[in-house]
Design a protein around this motif. Sequence first.
Motif, PDB file in Angstrom:
ATOM      1  N   GLU A  41      35.656  46.708  40.612  1.00 15.51           N
ATOM      2  CA  GLU A  41      34.751  47.588  41.338  1.00 15.51           C
ATOM      3  C   GLU A  41      33.927  48.446  40.373  1.00 15.51           C
ATOM      4  OE1 GLU A  41      36.179  50.791  43.691  1.00 15.51           O
ATOM      5  OE2 GLU A  41      34.419  50.744  44.988  1.00 15.51           O
ATOM      6  N   GLY A  44      31.573  46.008  38.283  1.00 14.29           N
ATOM      7  CA  GLY A  44      30.700  45.117  39.049  1.00 14.29           C
ATOM      8  C   GLY A  44      30.841  43.664  38.624  1.00 14.29           C
ATOM      9  N   VAL A  69      29.706  40.788  40.977  1.00 21.40           N
ATOM     10  CA  VAL A  69      30.263  40.901  42.330  1.00 21.40           C
ATOM     11  C   VAL A  69      29.241  41.507  43.283  1.00 21.40           C
ATOM     12  CG1 VAL A  69      32.084  41.974  43.715  1.00 21.40           C
ATOM     13  CG2 VAL A  69      32.588  41.118  41.417  1.00 21.40           C
ATOM     14  N   THR A  70      29.017  40.830  44.412  1.00 20.14           N
ATOM     15  CA  THR A  70      28.114  41.397  45.423  1.00 20.14           C
ATOM     16  C   THR A  70      28.887  41.940  46.622  1.00 20.14           C
ATOM     17  OG1 THR A  70      27.809  39.282  46.563  1.00 20.14           O
ATOM     18  CG2 THR A  70      26.273  39.790  44.779  1.00 20.14           C
ATOM     19  N   GLU A  71      30.089  41.439  46.848  1.00 18.15           N
ATOM     20  CA  GLU A  71      30.840  41.880  48.028  1.00 18.15           C
ATOM     21  C   GLU A  71      32.310  41.494  47.866  1.00 18.15           C
ATOM     22  OE1 GLU A  71      28.973  40.583  51.652  1.00 18.15           O
ATOM     23  OE2 GLU A  71      30.592  41.337  52.912  1.00 18.15           O
ATOM     24  N   ILE A  72      33.190  42.327  48.393  1.00 11.55           N
ATOM     25  CA  ILE A  72      34.616  41.988  48.468  1.00 11.55           C
ATOM     26  C   ILE A  72      35.060  42.149  49.915  1.00 11.55           C
ATOM     27  CG2 ILE A  72      36.951  42.482  47.634  1.00 11.55           C
ATOM     28  CD1 ILE A  72      35.746  43.672  45.116  1.00 11.55           C
TER      29      ILE A  72
END
Lengths: 124, 124
Positions: A41, A44, A69-72
């Motif tokens: 997080e 990124g 990372v765009t979404e978790i």
Amino acid sequence: MDTARLNWDENGLIPAVVQDAHTREVLTLAYMNETSLQKTEESGETWFYSRSRDELWHKGATSGNTQKVTEIRLDCDQDALVVLVEPNGPACHTGARSCFSDTLVKKEEEAESTGRFAIIEELE
Amino acid sequence: MDTARLNWDENGLIPAVVQDAHTREVLTLAYMNETSLQKTEESGETWFYSRSRDELWHKGATSGNTQKVTEIRLDCDQDALVVLVEPNGPACHTGARSCFSDTLVKKEEEAESTGRFAIIEELE
């Protein structure tokens, strides 16, 4: 990020399905502990926990094949993640785009084959 | 199907990422033992092993929300599967299409927001 509701397994890990945010291809199934999720997080980029090497692992740290990372997303029983990423190169150590490059069973070919035979039978 | 090369975990299970064959949405992360994988191949529908109920589980047996399998892929270290399916209804017991309906982190919104601010700054 609210990690208190995550159900970590007996080793303090959670499986993370890494998926290409654009093509939706599943790239890897990896594992995160709480520290690697926090680092993911904060940075990124994906950080995992290597069960075989027993250490934190910043994906692409040596290869350059990082994953932005765009979404978790979290599942309904809070014990699995989907991590959507923009990959900066192949996900697999073999150089393949995805770790899932090996087809174990493919039913579509059978269906197509059956379809073709069905046509041949009609023509006969 | 050659299952001899699969690396089952210490409980005889392998994680299976269930993915919609058409939309590529990840629906569920479930687990299979050797019997459930055989039943999946034989029936053409997903069978899992429920770790909480400690039993084989034919997805959709009671709800009708079965999943027709089109392909099973194996990862590079032979310890995870991707099962591509045509779902006959929602995958999740909550009625949601996917079990991963809960967003833990979403970076795209931040990026869009940053983008908007960048434009505003330029106009100023």
